[in-house]
Design a protein around this motif. Sequence first.
Motif, PDB file in Angstrom:
ATOM      1  N   TRP A 142      35.874  13.357  65.590  1.00  0.00           N
ATOM      2  CA  TRP A 142      35.756  15.611  63.876  1.00  0.00           C
ATOM      3  C   TRP A 142      34.078  15.277  63.742  1.00  0.00           C
ATOM      4  CZ3 TRP A 142      40.553  14.148  65.771  1.00  0.00           C
ATOM      5  CH2 TRP A 142      41.089  15.036  66.219  1.00  0.00           C
ATOM      6  N   ASP A 143      32.904  15.594  63.405  1.00  0.00           N
ATOM      7  CA  ASP A 143      32.384  15.799  62.644  1.00  0.00           C
ATOM      8  C   ASP A 143      32.634  14.978  60.992  1.00  0.00           C
ATOM      9  OD1 ASP A 143      30.665  15.662  65.055  1.00  0.00           O
ATOM     10  OD2 ASP A 143      30.557  17.047  65.360  1.00  0.00           O
ATOM     11  N   SER A 144      31.940  14.200  60.601  1.00  0.00           N
ATOM     12  CA  SER A 144      32.271  13.986  58.897  1.00  0.00           C
ATOM     13  C   SER A 144      30.895  13.129  58.918  1.00  0.00           C
ATOM     14  CB  SER A 144      33.546  12.786  58.891  1.00  0.00           C
ATOM     15  OG  SER A 144      32.897  11.145  59.703  1.00  0.00           O
ATOM     16  N   PRO A 145      30.715  13.340  57.400  1.00  0.00           N
ATOM     17  CA  PRO A 145      29.290  12.359  56.565  1.00  0.00           C
ATOM     18  C   PRO A 145      29.513  10.969  57.370  1.00  0.00           C
ATOM     19  CG  PRO A 145      30.592  13.555  55.517  1.00  0.00           C
ATOM     20  CD  PRO A 145      31.895  13.720  56.336  1.00  0.00           C
ATOM     21  N   TRP A 146      30.533  10.374  58.020  1.00  0.00           N
ATOM     22  CA  TRP A 146      30.276   8.985  57.994  1.00  0.00           C
ATOM     23  C   TRP A 146      30.104   8.788  59.873  1.00  0.00           C
ATOM     24  CZ3 TRP A 146      34.357  11.276  55.867  1.00  0.00           C
ATOM     25  CH2 TRP A 146      34.512  11.434  54.119  1.00  0.00           C
ATOM     26  N   GLY A 147      29.887   9.576  60.254  1.00  0.00           N
ATOM     27  CA  GLY A 147      29.710   9.839  61.627  1.00  0.00           C
ATOM     28  C   GLY A 147      31.062  10.611  62.634  1.00  0.00           C
ATOM     29  N   ARG A 148      31.101  10.926  63.879  1.00  0.00           N
ATOM     30  CA  ARG A 148      31.977  11.408  64.911  1.00  0.00           C
ATOM     31  C   ARG A 148      33.615   9.882  64.853  1.00  0.00           C
ATOM     32  NH1 ARG A 148      34.332  10.517  69.890  1.00  0.00           N
ATOM     33  NH2 ARG A 148      35.235  13.001  70.659  1.00  0.00           N
ATOM     34  N   GLY A 149      34.755  10.198  64.609  1.00  0.00           N
ATOM     35  CA  GLY A 149      35.465   9.672  63.991  1.00  0.00           C
ATOM     36  C   GLY A 149      37.145  10.657  63.800  1.00  0.00           C
ATOM     37  N   ARG A 150      37.936   9.560  63.455  1.00  0.00           N
ATOM     38  CA  ARG A 150      39.052  10.529  63.226  1.00  0.00           C
ATOM     39  C   ARG A 150      39.894  10.102  61.949  1.00  0.00           C
ATOM     40  NH1 ARG A 150      39.289   6.373  67.193  1.00  0.00           N
ATOM     41  NH2 ARG A 150      41.541   5.051  67.450  1.00  0.00           N
ATOM     42  N   PRO A 151      40.800  10.397  61.069  1.00  0.00           N
ATOM     43  CA  PRO A 151      41.036  10.101  59.819  1.00  0.00           C
ATOM     44  C   PRO A 151      42.864   8.715  59.898  1.00  0.00           C
ATOM     45  CG  PRO A 151      42.772  12.075  60.274  1.00  0.00           C
ATOM     46  CD  PRO A 151      41.529  11.587  61.643  1.00  0.00           C
ATOM     47  N   GLY A 152      42.810   7.693  59.186  1.00  0.00           N
ATOM     48  CA  GLY A 152      42.763   6.683  59.112  1.00  0.00           C
ATOM     49  C   GLY A 152      44.543   6.906  59.028  1.00  0.00           C
ATOM     50  N   TRP A 153      45.248   6.341  59.078  1.00  0.00           N
ATOM     51  CA  TRP A 153      47.236   7.179  59.124  1.00  0.00           C
ATOM     52  C   TRP A 153      47.666   7.541  57.860  1.00  0.00           C
ATOM     53  CZ3 TRP A 153      51.905   3.620  58.275  1.00  0.00           C
ATOM     54  CH2 TRP A 153      53.504   4.132  58.651  1.00  0.00           C
TER      55      TRP A 153
END
Length: 458
Positions: free
Chosen positions: A192-203
């Motif tokens: 998912w797009d985010s201010p820190w680049g495309r990624g995913r949330p931690g647990w």
Amino acid sequence: MQLHNTASGRKEPFVPQNPERVTMYVCGPTVYSYAHIGNARPAVVFDVLARLLRRRYPRVDYARNITDIDDKINAAAAKEGVEIGVITARFAAAYHEDLAALGVAPTDFEPRVTEHLPQIISMIERLIASKHAYAAEAHVLFSVASYPDYGQLSKRDPRELLAGARVEVAPYKKDAGDFVLWKPSPPELPGWDSPWGRGRPGWHIECSAMAEALLGDTIDIHGGGHDLVFPHHENERAQSTCAHGGAVFSRYWLHNGFLTMDSEKMSKSIGNVLLVREILKHAPGEAVRLALLTGHYRQPLDWNDEALADARRKLDRLYGALRDTADVAPATDAVAPDAFLAALDDDLNTPAALAELFELARALNKAESADDKARLRAQLLDAGSVLGILQADPAAWFSHSTAAGSVSNEEIDRLVAQRAEAKKARNFAESDRIRDELKARGILIEDSAQGTRWRSIN
RNA sequence: GGCUCGGUGGCAGAGUGGUGAUGCAGGGGACUGCAAAUCCCCGUACGUCGGUUCAAUUCCGGCCCGAGCCUCCA
């Protein structure tokens, strides 16, 4: 009402923040496989707690999440060559089926991570702004050193956690104990797009963000399995507290004890993971539920065939009392006795509550007047409803057969009628032969004042 | 090793500073043609060694045994 709070290690009087709206958040499943019996324990335990709270307070907002973003889900999806939504939809549906079979009522909220990315990102941004988190190499990490209270919930020494003796420390971490709030996703994985680049949330961040979104900054009760105390709940607590300017995250932390299988830890490597749906092939869901409530929720519970058989016999006794008074309408003004509710009020002491249930059943069996029967029957039914049991038709309970290829009801009726004829003619050899035949096929005959009845013994 | 939490009668499982829940199993009795169901009665149970106390299974300490956590497992 008293509840054992993991944060203090003691039972404490339960006083909700707002008696008009009690809030409870329980960690739900990551949906990448079928639920095993250990997963079912918190669902059942906190279902009972929710029922008790609903009886005490006008409004209870109970949320149990479904985690639908996770590396194991990614792995399962990749293996099948499908989108993660295919996997999560399948196992979320299975989870709902399993819980329904166990008599677990739906929760008020069932948030999903995929539906809360904006809230998660917002919380991470706030943590960065307040210097409780930092971005590094496309990751965002929570800075454990920024939260002096870290380790308080799980009674761990923060210095040791910062040193991280057992952990391989990623180079971008400032301290070994820092944990991931956001991590980058390679192109082949969901992101998912985010201010820190495309990624995913931690647990851990999902639960903090969803609890905030649905229940507010401070919730009354946070529950889950004992294994979640560290790191999951410790981290949730750190994130939420820091994101909320120091406001208490959860006022009461409740943790259910673990389930062992024949005294061994349930684990995939031992190969003793028992799925709820496997158990349900051989036993009524209500018996599984009662077996889970047989011990106190904080104690370890050993799951074995005997425990389940025991629960079935207990239900035989309780439903027996209800069956024998099936012709009596329950009194409309009678409710669960005080002793029963007092047991549950004492940190959900289900074994003590069950003992009261059996006292009621005995009293009901002995009752002679219609008034007594109506009152006791209503009390038993009402008490049962708090535990989520005894709401079925007793006749259905006793005819419940899980044995494959058992006798049809028509055939049973025919044989019972034959036996009645034989008895009438005082041909006891024949009537006993029929009874033995039925018994051999799993049907137990009982002659009562109201006539002959039967039940399945499989 | 550190941190939690436990060790109760044949089994399961609450609880309590002094009259020993509850369920199953077992024994006896009532009821029944016989059973089943139901009802009544029946159990020298609190890991171990010390300490505190008039009194400890219950509080404190040592020891033994068991379970869980110690970075994505409910």
